[in-house]
Design a protein around this motif. Structure first.
Motif, mmCIF file in Angstrom:
data_model
loop_
_atom_site.group_PDB
_atom_site.id
_atom_site.type_symbol
_atom_site.label_atom_id
_atom_site.label_comp_id
_atom_site.label_asym_id
_atom_site.label_seq_id
_atom_site.Cartn_x
_atom_site.Cartn_y
_atom_site.Cartn_z
ATOM 1 N N LYS A 170 0.811 -1.211 0.000
ATOM 2 C CA LYS A 170 0.000 0.000 0.000
ATOM 3 C C LYS A 170 0.846 1.264 0.000
ATOM 4 C CE LYS A 170 -0.624 0.164 5.043
ATOM 5 N NZ LYS A 170 -1.630 0.191 6.125
ATOM 6 N N TYR A 171 2.121 1.154 0.392
ATOM 7 C CA TYR A 171 3.001 2.323 0.393
ATOM 8 C C TYR A 171 3.808 2.451 -0.900
ATOM 9 C CZ TYR A 171 2.075 2.488 5.410
ATOM 10 O OH TYR A 171 1.463 2.553 6.625
ATOM 11 N N ALA A 172 3.822 1.408 -1.713
ATOM 12 C CA ALA A 172 4.693 1.418 -2.886
ATOM 13 C C ALA A 172 4.352 2.546 -3.847
ATOM 14 C CB ALA A 172 4.612 0.072 -3.612
ATOM 15 N N THR A 173 3.044 2.745 -4.111
ATOM 16 C CA THR A 173 2.646 3.795 -5.052
ATOM 17 C C THR A 173 3.020 5.172 -4.521
ATOM 18 O OG1 THR A 173 0.834 2.474 -5.924
ATOM 19 C CG2 THR A 173 0.712 4.851 -6.258
ATOM 20 N N ALA A 174 2.763 5.401 -3.225
ATOM 21 C CA ALA A 174 3.082 6.702 -2.629
ATOM 22 C C ALA A 174 4.584 6.976 -2.683
ATOM 23 C CB ALA A 174 2.588 6.760 -1.188
ATOM 24 N N TRP A 175 5.388 5.961 -2.359
ATOM 25 C CA TRP A 175 6.834 6.136 -2.431
ATOM 26 C C TRP A 175 7.285 6.370 -3.867
ATOM 27 C CZ3 TRP A 175 9.860 7.644 1.136
ATOM 28 C CH2 TRP A 175 9.698 7.247 2.457
ATOM 29 N N GLY A 176 6.669 5.647 -4.801
ATOM 30 C CA GLY A 176 7.036 5.807 -6.205
ATOM 31 C C GLY A 176 6.746 7.204 -6.713
ATOM 32 N N VAL A 177 5.574 7.734 -6.362
ATOM 33 C CA VAL A 177 5.212 9.095 -6.768
ATOM 34 C C VAL A 177 6.164 10.104 -6.131
ATOM 35 C CG1 VAL A 177 3.441 10.878 -6.593
ATOM 36 C CG2 VAL A 177 2.805 8.535 -7.222
ATOM 37 N N ALA A 178 6.466 9.895 -4.848
ATOM 38 C CA ALA A 178 7.368 10.811 -4.147
ATOM 39 C C ALA A 178 8.757 10.804 -4.790
ATOM 40 C CB ALA A 178 7.459 10.432 -2.673
ATOM 41 N N CYS A 179 9.245 9.625 -5.147
ATOM 42 C CA CYS A 179 10.570 9.529 -5.777
ATOM 43 C C CYS A 179 10.570 10.185 -7.157
ATOM 44 C CB CYS A 179 10.988 8.067 -5.890
ATOM 45 S SG CYS A 179 11.440 7.299 -4.318
ATOM 46 N N GLY A 180 9.538 9.916 -7.959
ATOM 47 C CA GLY A 180 9.475 10.500 -9.295
ATOM 48 C C GLY A 180 9.373 12.010 -9.256
ATOM 49 N N ALA A 181 8.506 12.530 -8.378
ATOM 50 C CA ALA A 181 8.369 13.979 -8.246
ATOM 51 C C ALA A 181 9.660 14.589 -7.690
ATOM 52 C CB ALA A 181 7.191 14.314 -7.345
ATOM 53 N N GLY A 182 10.307 13.864 -6.772
ATOM 54 C CA GLY A 182 11.572 14.357 -6.223
ATOM 55 C C GLY A 182 12.652 14.450 -7.284
ATOM 56 N N ALA A 183 12.706 13.468 -8.182
ATOM 57 C CA ALA A 183 13.687 13.509 -9.273
ATOM 58 C C ALA A 183 13.444 14.713 -10.174
ATOM 59 C CB ALA A 183 13.619 12.217 -10.092
ATOM 60 N N ALA A 184 12.171 14.953 -10.523
ATOM 61 C CA ALA A 184 11.841 16.110 -11.360
ATOM 62 C C ALA A 184 12.218 17.416 -10.661
ATOM 63 C CB ALA A 184 10.352 16.106 -11.703
ATOM 64 N N LEU A 185 11.972 17.478 -9.352
ATOM 65 C CA LEU A 185 12.305 18.687 -8.593
ATOM 66 C C LEU A 185 13.816 18.903 -8.548
ATOM 67 C CD1 LEU A 185 11.132 20.999 -6.905
ATOM 68 C CD2 LEU A 185 11.339 19.529 -4.890
ATOM 69 N N PHE A 186 14.575 17.827 -8.364
ATOM 70 C CA PHE A 186 16.039 17.946 -8.340
ATOM 71 C C PHE A 186 16.573 18.409 -9.689
ATOM 72 C CE2 PHE A 186 17.082 14.811 -4.650
ATOM 73 C CZ PHE A 186 16.493 15.696 -3.764
ATOM 74 N N TRP A 187 16.019 17.883 -10.790
ATOM 75 C CA TRP A 187 16.436 18.347 -12.113
ATOM 76 C C TRP A 187 16.089 19.830 -12.297
ATOM 77 C CZ3 TRP A 187 14.244 13.189 -14.170
ATOM 78 C CH2 TRP A 187 15.292 12.264 -14.337
ATOM 79 N N ALA A 188 14.928 20.235 -11.772
ATOM 80 C CA ALA A 188 14.538 21.641 -11.852
ATOM 81 C C ALA A 188 15.511 22.515 -11.069
ATOM 82 C CB ALA A 188 13.113 21.820 -11.319
#
Length: 296
Positions: A10-28
């Protein structure tokens, strides 16, 4: 790859979204820091130095482990090719581009051209299908880029077009880098380590701007080292890789489309560079195109 995040499904999707958004933010953050650096008088060579010297030195023991096993697995020729398209030359194209055009141009054009180039090369090299929706999305992205490019020609002049073309080249290089990773089946973490270490070969050229680095002061150099070397470099690649593992590639590829809006928002909040109406219009069109190209 071992999952170090909570194992409950149940946490996998939330962690996945957080990681993906975090990667985009770091690139920004990387785009904004580069633009701030060049407007503050920092040489693009110095920013590139921070982007690759620290990760390269930090990852050198990993690459050198077991008699350079990772490099031998990839092959020196392939490793050098990955470093050419995903390493120092790509970074220099991007950082020099910010000398010529505003943040809103590079932050939209480079990710967009990476997506466009990835679509074309995936079809030509990997023989992946190219459905009508993705073709429409690609055309939509081109329209958005044309809106931004027209603004460069109208308000900045010829050197603005040159700046935009540098970001086109940088995005195209990243597209080639990504397709080669998939074609040669090289893991993102291994590719990041080998690319960073092989990019250390450019240190003699980068050190030509050592005087410029000293003149910029401690704060500017420390900020670039952290943002470019740790966040936009290894940190973003790691988080994006985790999002692929947790969500699957078909869902994770949506996250790079967050880089342009994140970049404009962070740029406005941190360095006060507000996007123009034309840049915002181009951004909206490009994001619409992104969504079409990434939908299954």
């Amino acid at each position: 790859m071992e999952n170090r995040f909570p194992t409950a499904a149940k946490y996998a999707t939330a962690w996945g979204v957080a990681c993906g958004a975090g990667a985009a933010l770091f690139w920004a953050f990387g785009f904004v820091a580069a633009r701030h650096g060049v407007t503050s008088g920092l040489s693009p060579l110095v920013i590139a130095l921070h982007r690759f010297m620290w990760p390269g030195l930090a990852l050198l023991p990993l690459v050198a482990k077991n008699n350079f096993a990772d490099l031998r697995i990839i092959g020196l020729g392939r490793g050098a090719t990955l470093a050419l398209f995903g390493g120092l030359p790509l970074a220099l194209l991007s950082y020099v581009g910010f000398v010529l055009v505003p943040l809103g141009h590079g932050a939209v054009i480079q990710p967009s051209c990476a997506a466009l180039g990835g679509l074309v090369l995936s079809r030509l090299v990997l023989k992946e299908p190219l459905p009508l929706r993705r073709i429409v999305g690609a055309v939509t992205i081109v329209i958005g880029l044309a809106v931004i490019g027209a603004e460069a020609l109208r308000t900045i002049g010829g050197h603005g077009v040159v700046g935009d073309l540098l970001f086109v080249a940088a995005g195209s290089c990243f597209a080639i880098f990504g397709v080669l990773l998939r074609h040669w089946r090289v893991g993102a973490i291994r590719a990041t380590a080998v690319t960073s270490v092989l990019s250390l070969a450019g240190l003699p050229i980068l050190l030509l701007s050592f005087d410029n680095m000293l003149a910029a002061g401690f704060y500017e150099n420390a900020m670039q080292a952290v943002v470019q070397g740790a966040l936009a470099g290894a940190g973003a690649i790691y988080l994006f890789t985790r999002s692929v593992v947790l969500l699957g590639a078909s869902r994770a590829v949506l996250f790079p489309s967050l880089v342009p809006p994140f970049s404009l928002l962070v740029g406005y909040l941190t360095i006060g560079e507000a996007p123009t109406v034309s840049q915002l219009a181009g951004l909206v069109i490009v994001i619409a195109g992104f969504r079409l190209t990434q939908r299954a």
